[in-house]
Design an enzyme around this catalytic site. Structure first.
Site, PDB file in Angstrom:
ATOM      1  N   GLY A 224      60.778 -40.350 -36.599  1.00  0.00           N
ATOM      2  CA  GLY A 224      60.221 -39.314 -37.070  1.00  0.00           C
ATOM      3  C   GLY A 224      61.423 -38.214 -37.267  1.00  0.00           C
TER       4      GLY A 224
ATOM      5  CE  LYS B  95      58.008 -37.714 -30.609  1.00  0.00           C
ATOM      6  NZ  LYS B  95      57.436 -36.148 -31.129  1.00  0.00           N
TER       7      LYS B  95
ATOM      8  CG  ASP C  79      53.236 -31.026 -38.340  1.00  0.00           C
ATOM      9  OD1 ASP C  79      53.065 -30.851 -39.598  1.00  0.00           O
ATOM     10  OD2 ASP C  79      54.171 -31.627 -37.813  1.00  0.00           O
TER      11      ASP C  79
END
Length: 617
Positions: free
Chosen positions: A312, A331, A428
């Site tokens: 990402g 992540k 988002d």
């Protein structure tokens, strides 16, 4: 000269570290205590501040602490603490004292299935249903051969609380017909519900060190393994070696102080202030209990970052394992992106909330500029790959499942807006940030752009636009369209719904004779306004009604005027309705004048009011 001096210092530190690396683990052989009379504490437990982190099992459940009175504390939740009296490592048994006047009150609200501990007492364990009996005339705890019992400390002068085995029917208890069901509770020994004893006996099965204890050896985590496996090692270390370790560690600390001076020399004042603020943030959020992992542990969890799931804007996601049964998604954030704002946003928002439709943050790593976030693993990935037209049957989820997913996403967003102490604005909402578990239950993720806001004050102030083009509300892009508020998330949700209905059809063919193309939401609105069907492929009876209901809900959400958008609570009511008598929203694509006139009428129909929100730091 100064540079050469620091090169020598680094070399000295490296040599010392390699020399004592084999001795480092020997510290873990020594038990620690909270005072002279406290129970000995060793692996898998560790006392915060008294033992190195690697001496304990890498889960916050096994992190103990000492009080000013030298009591040994096991903290199950921020508000649920037990005072440990004894720890039997041979049978892996903890005897702990609960100081709460009403022990059942905390036990029934704590889910032991989420922790590594279980009750040791096997006798008379069952699932129970709690009943509020304000007018019960029962004087005995036996009725027609079936038993129930009172929990005295949960009642008062006006009502009593009884526990009834969940597998018994209420018809067996004729004296309890007038009672009201409170809730069901998981397996708890009967003696704790009766408040007969404040001593709670707990056991744990993982990690299992009983074989090491039987051989008179110590237990520790096995190095270079994919799972958190344990191994037996060594006999008690000598006092001489322990003193040598202390001297060595003292030398390391001295060298560390010199290195710290070097860092202060290299970095500017603003960078140091930010690092201090960053560490203070982590201290403030320790009470929310996501686990803090070391970077070495992150590498072990991910098997040296071998299984990449995707990339990402802010980092790369890897599959990992906390244990053989527990999969996670890790992540690893990019160092080059900003000053860590995304990390602070993620931990500061998702770290404090728990909801079935919000992804769970298990832990994090913050080691210098190395930062990572550890989430629950959702095997079906993001919603993005399942958005397809109903004409593509091999990828299309079906209208019923599509409706269920949209409803669940709406409930997750509504929880962020209304279910927390402070309102959380996501900013988002898009298919890539909606993850699906093995049963296609959705969970809202990626809180890197989120903001915390008060529920009862004014609008959100923003210096720059936040979000993804196509899903970003117009007022986020330009204040000429209105004030930024929680209605901005509603707009993004509406675009997500319309994209799911159309299967990525943002542009569609218009009438054949014109050959023109139109924006898909506008095309849907024109069909609804004319009373026409949506011209989407319908498989089963009732699918047309579902498609129309989803489209109407989406169009309400994308109104250009934020005042005219419904709250997520109203959206959920629309989605859970039968789809009858749906009110078509004002046309968000018409001229400004006609749009505002229709907006005033629709506001009266839905009785909507823009809530006041203020940003908090």
């Amino acid at each position: 000269m100064l540079r050469l001096f620091f090169i020598h210092i680094y070399a000295f530190f490296f040599c010392i570290f390699n020399h004592v690396n084999g001795l480092d683990l020997d510290q873990c052989k020594y038990s620690s205590k909270c005072g002279e009379n406290g129970p000995p504490v060793r692996f898998p437990f560790g006392i915060k501040g008294k033992q190195p982190d690697h001496c304990g099992y890498p889960q916050h459940w096994f992190e103990l602490s000492c009080t000013r009175n030298n009591d040994t504390i096991l903290q199950l939740t921020p508000s649920y603490k037990l005072t440990i009296k004894t720890i039997d490592y041979s049978s892996q048994l903890i005897s702990a004292f609960d100081s709460e006047d009403c022990v059942p009150k905390r036990l029934i609200n704590f889910n032991f299935s989420l922790s590594p501990f279980q009750f040791k007492d096997p006798e008379r364990q069952s699932n129970y249903t709690l009943l509020n009996c304000s007018s019960s005339k029962s004087k005995e705890n036996e009725t027609d051969g079936f038993s129930y019992f009172e929990i005295p400390c949960l009642g008062d002068l006006h009502f009593k609380v009884y526990a009834v085995a969940s597998n018994h029917y209420i018809v067996y208890y004729k004296h309890l017909y007038s009672c009201i069901k409170m809730h069901d509770i998981s397996i708890i020994p009967e003696k704790y519900l009766l408040s007969q004893d404040k001593l709670v006996n707990l056991t744990w099965s993982n990690p299992d060190c009983r074989s090491c204890q039987a051989k008179g050896e110590y237990c520790r985590l096995r190095s270079n393994t994919k799972q958190s496996q344990t191994e037996c090692y060594g006999k008690p270390a000598s006092l001489t070696k322990f003193i040598a370790i202390g001297i060595t560690l003292g030398s390391i600390l001295l060298v560390g102080a010199v290195i710290l001076f070097h860092r202060m020399y290299r970095y500017s004042k603003s960078e140091i202030e930010y690092q201090s603020k960053f560490e203070k943030f982590l201290d403030d959020y320790k009470s929310f209990k996501p686990t803090r992992f070391s970077y070495a542990h992150i590498k072990r969890i991910t098997n040296q970052f071998k299984d990449e799931l995707g990339q990402g804007a802010y980092g790369t996601v890897y599959r990992g394992k906390l244990s053989h049964e527990i999969l996670v998604a890790v992540k690893v954030l990019n160092n080059s992106k900003g000053n860590g704002e995304e990390f602070v946003n993620e931990v500061g928002t998702i770290g404090r909330i728990h909801h079935v439709n919000v992804v769970r943050l298990i832990g994090y790593c913050a080691e210098g500029f190395r930062r990572a976030l550890v989430y629950e693993y959702l095997p079906n990935g993001s919603l993005q790959k399942f958005i397809s037209s109903a004409d593509t049957q091999e990828c299309f989820l079906g209208w019923t499942r599509l409706q269920n997913i949209i409803q669940a996403v709406a409930k997750g967003i509504e929880y962020l807006h209304q279910g927390c102490d402070q309102r959380i604005l996501h900013f988002d909402i898009k298919p890539q940030n909606i993850l699906l578990d093995h049963d296609f239950n959705p969970k809202v993720s990626d809180f890197g752009l989120a903001k915390l806001c008060d529920k009862d004050q004014s609008i959100v102030s923003m210096t720059t636009a936040k979000g993804t083009i196509g899903y970003m509300a117009p007022e986020v892009f330009s204040r000429n369209f209105g004030n930024v508020s929680f209605k901005s998330d509603v707009y993004s949700f509406g675009m997500l719904v319309l994209e799911m209905v159309g299967g990525r059809k943002i542009i569609v063919d218009e009438k054949e004779e014109t050959g023109e193309q139109v924006y898909f939401p506008e095309w849907v609105y024109n069909l609804l306004e004319e009373g026409d069907d949506l011209r989407l492929k319908i498989g089963e009876e009732g699918d047309a009604k579902i498609a129309k209901k989803l489209a109407v809900a989406g169009l309400w959400c994308i109104q250009w005027d934020p005042v005219n958008r419904p709250s997520m609570k109203t959206v959920i009511q629309i989605l859970e309705g039968e789809g009858e008598n749906l009110q078509i929203p004002p046309n968000p694509f018409s001229s400004t004048a006609s749009k505002r006139n229709k907006a005033k009428k629709s506001e009266k129909r839905l009785n909507l009011k823009l809530e006041v929100i203020a940003e908090t730091e």
